[in-house]
Write a protein that holds these residues in place. Structure first.
Motif, PDB file in Angstrom:
ATOM      1  N   GLY A   2       0.796  -1.219   0.000  1.00  0.00           N
ATOM      2  CA  GLY A   2       0.000   0.000   0.000  1.00  0.00           C
ATOM      3  C   GLY A   2       0.824   1.262   0.000  1.00  0.00           C
ATOM      4  N   VAL A   3       2.119   1.131   0.211  1.00  0.00           N
ATOM      5  CA  VAL A   3       3.013   2.290   0.267  1.00  0.00           C
ATOM      6  C   VAL A   3       3.914   2.342  -0.964  1.00  0.00           C
ATOM      7  N   ARG A   4       4.286   1.187  -1.456  1.00  0.00           N
ATOM      8  CA  ARG A   4       5.234   1.099  -2.556  1.00  0.00           C
ATOM      9  C   ARG A   4       4.823   2.024  -3.704  1.00  0.00           C
ATOM     10  N   PRO A   5       5.759   2.737  -4.323  1.00  0.00           N
ATOM     11  CA  PRO A   5       5.397   3.750  -5.333  1.00  0.00           C
ATOM     12  C   PRO A   5       4.854   3.143  -6.614  1.00  0.00           C
ATOM     13  N   ASP A   6       3.977   3.905  -7.263  1.00  0.00           N
ATOM     14  CA  ASP A   6       3.543   3.539  -8.609  1.00  0.00           C
ATOM     15  C   ASP A   6       4.188   4.456  -9.653  1.00  0.00           C
ATOM     16  N   ALA A   7       5.037   5.377  -9.187  1.00  0.00           N
ATOM     17  CA  ALA A   7       5.833   6.236 -10.069  1.00  0.00           C
ATOM     18  C   ALA A   7       7.006   6.766  -9.252  1.00  0.00           C
ATOM     19  N   VAL A   8       8.133   7.056  -9.934  1.00  0.00           N
ATOM     20  CA  VAL A   8       9.279   7.659  -9.248  1.00  0.00           C
ATOM     21  C   VAL A   8       9.854   8.769 -10.110  1.00  0.00           C
ATOM     22  N   PHE A   9      10.151   9.875  -9.463  1.00  0.00           N
ATOM     23  CA  PHE A   9      10.899  10.963 -10.088  1.00  0.00           C
ATOM     24  C   PHE A   9      12.333  10.859  -9.575  1.00  0.00           C
ATOM     25  N   CYS A  10      13.259  10.585 -10.478  1.00  0.00           N
ATOM     26  CA  CYS A  10      14.675  10.475 -10.137  1.00  0.00           C
ATOM     27  C   CYS A  10      15.367  11.797 -10.454  1.00  0.00           C
ATOM     28  N   PHE A  11      16.225  12.248  -9.535  1.00  0.00           N
ATOM     29  CA  PHE A  11      16.819  13.573  -9.663  1.00  0.00           C
ATOM     30  C   PHE A  11      17.942  13.630 -10.701  1.00  0.00           C
ATOM     31  N   SER A  12      18.235  12.518 -11.370  1.00  0.00           N
ATOM     32  CA  SER A  12      19.139  12.510 -12.521  1.00  0.00           C
ATOM     33  C   SER A  12      18.802  11.321 -13.398  1.00  0.00           C
ATOM     34  N   ASP A  13      19.200  11.388 -14.651  1.00  0.00           N
ATOM     35  CA  ASP A  13      18.957  10.265 -15.558  1.00  0.00           C
ATOM     36  C   ASP A  13      19.698   9.011 -15.100  1.00  0.00           C
ATOM     37  N   MET A  14      20.904   9.187 -14.537  1.00  0.00           N
ATOM     38  CA  MET A  14      21.672   8.011 -14.120  1.00  0.00           C
ATOM     39  C   MET A  14      20.989   7.309 -12.945  1.00  0.00           C
ATOM     40  N   LEU A  15      20.415   8.063 -12.034  1.00  0.00           N
ATOM     41  CA  LEU A  15      19.611   7.450 -10.974  1.00  0.00           C
ATOM     42  C   LEU A  15      18.436   6.694 -11.585  1.00  0.00           C
ATOM     43  N   ALA A  16      17.821   7.286 -12.607  1.00  0.00           N
ATOM     44  CA  ALA A  16      16.659   6.650 -13.241  1.00  0.00           C
ATOM     45  C   ALA A  16      17.046   5.359 -13.952  1.00  0.00           C
TER      46      ALA A  16
END
Length: 347
Positions: free
Chosen positions: A243-257
């Motif tokens: 119920g907490v796990r994300p359904d989207a993530v914004f990564c602060f850099s492309d390499m993190l993504a």
């Protein structure tokens, strides 16, 4: 045989000494045919510019430095390419320095250590603050890149940046517009860099505007903006209860993504069906990943042009000039990692 001079090259090429000087400095307004003839003469005679003599003659070496945290990051490698091209058009040669985000190294370069060779420095700092630079800012031509929130702080140098708060707000609003309600963030910096703070601020603002609650459990901390940290952070988020796990993530850099996408692939999750992913940098790696990465794309050519222009103006002026803070444009490139729509890659 003595050292080859500009006069020797001019006589071999059948042009004036001034024309040879313009070609050596890569100055504009020299025809292609003349440039080729001069360069052939340079090669035949083995001419090498004498930076020391030039410094004595003009007070300048024609050398500037670009100092960035990490040359293995595609964003900084691409930025170096744009800066080198822009500087070349103005007659400068660029030396590339890698600081690894070390505050002492950033301060050393910003204060002009090595200035006997360099005319100025373009610096992308991670750790030094405007307060650190204030005592030495007037001593050496300096342009800062990257994100700084001055607020009440003194503007101590020319600065070129993008609006990180707006960029983070735009990409997070895009994720919310897709109906995602548990949007995570990967990139909260353990050392509190200005880049991380501003992107987190924009992220939180967009959640509020979309009527979503900011959940600190979904804001993953990282040590660096790189692939391994993105991988580890996404693995941590996936361990949260369903119920907490994300359904989207914004990564602060492309390499993190890119690292986050790897973790999702390992977990057998679909992108964007199960989790949508977005980043910042607009790197070629994100464009060619599978799925292609939605990302905020800074206009690096504009960043380079603004930075080199500011530095050239300061190097060329003997009078104190007011410092400028210039904002370069950015755009949101929506790709497969958030909307699932296949698009042809540029040929």
């Amino acid at each position: 045989m003595g050292a080859v001079t500009l006069k020797d090259v001019a006589e071999r090429a059948g042009v004036s000494i001034k024309t040879v000087s313009n070609v050596v400095r890569n100055a504009p307004r020299v025809s292609d045919a003349t440039r080729v003839r001069v360069l052939e003469a340079v090669g035949e005679l083995g001419y090498r510019p004498n930076a020391s003599a030039r410094r004595l003659r003009t007070g300048r070496s024609g050398l500037i430095a670009l100092a960035v945290p990490d040359l293995t990051t595609p964003y900084f490698a691409e930025l170096a390419h744009h800066v080198a091209r822009e500087a070349s058009g103005r007659g400068f040669t660029v030396l590339i320095e890698e600081t690894r985000g070390d505050a002492r190294e950033e301060l050393r370069l910003a204060t002009g250590v090595g200035a006997s060779l360099l005319d100025g420095v373009i610096l992308s700092p991670l750790r030094v603050s405007p307060a650190d630079l204030a005592p030495v800012a007037d001593e050496f031509p300096l342009v800062l890149l990257g994100e700084r929130s001055y607020g009440g702080e003194q503007v101590v140098a020319d600065h070129v940046l993008i609006d990180n708060v707006a960029a983070a707000r735009e990409v997070t609003a895009h994720l919310a517009s897709l109906g995602r309600t548990r949007i995570g963030a990967i990139g909260v910096d353990e050392q509190g860099s200005a880049t991380s703070r501003q992107r987190l601020t924009g992220f939180q603002q967009a959640l509020y505007e979309a009527g979503l609650r900011y959940d600190p459990r979904l804001a993953a901390q990282v040590g660096e903006f790189d692939r391994p940290n993105g991988l580890a952070a996404m693995r941590t988020l996936l361990q949260l209860p369903g119920g907490v796990r994300p359904d989207a993530v914004f990564c602060f850099s492309d390499m993190l993504a890119v690292g986050a996408q790897r973790a999702l692939h390992e977990a057998g999750l679909d992108i964007p069906g199960d989790v949508a992913v977005a980043g910042v940098d607009g790197s070629a790696e994100g464009l060619y990943s599978t799925p292609s990465l939605t990302s905020v794309v800074p206009d690096q050519a504009s960043i380079a042009a603004m930075a080199v222009s500011c530095l050239a103006t300061r190097i060329g002026s003997e009078d104190p000039l007011p410092y400028e803070v210039r904002t370069a444009p950015h755009r949101l490139a929506v790709r497969e990692s958030t909307d699932g729509v296949r698009r042809p890659l540029p040929s």
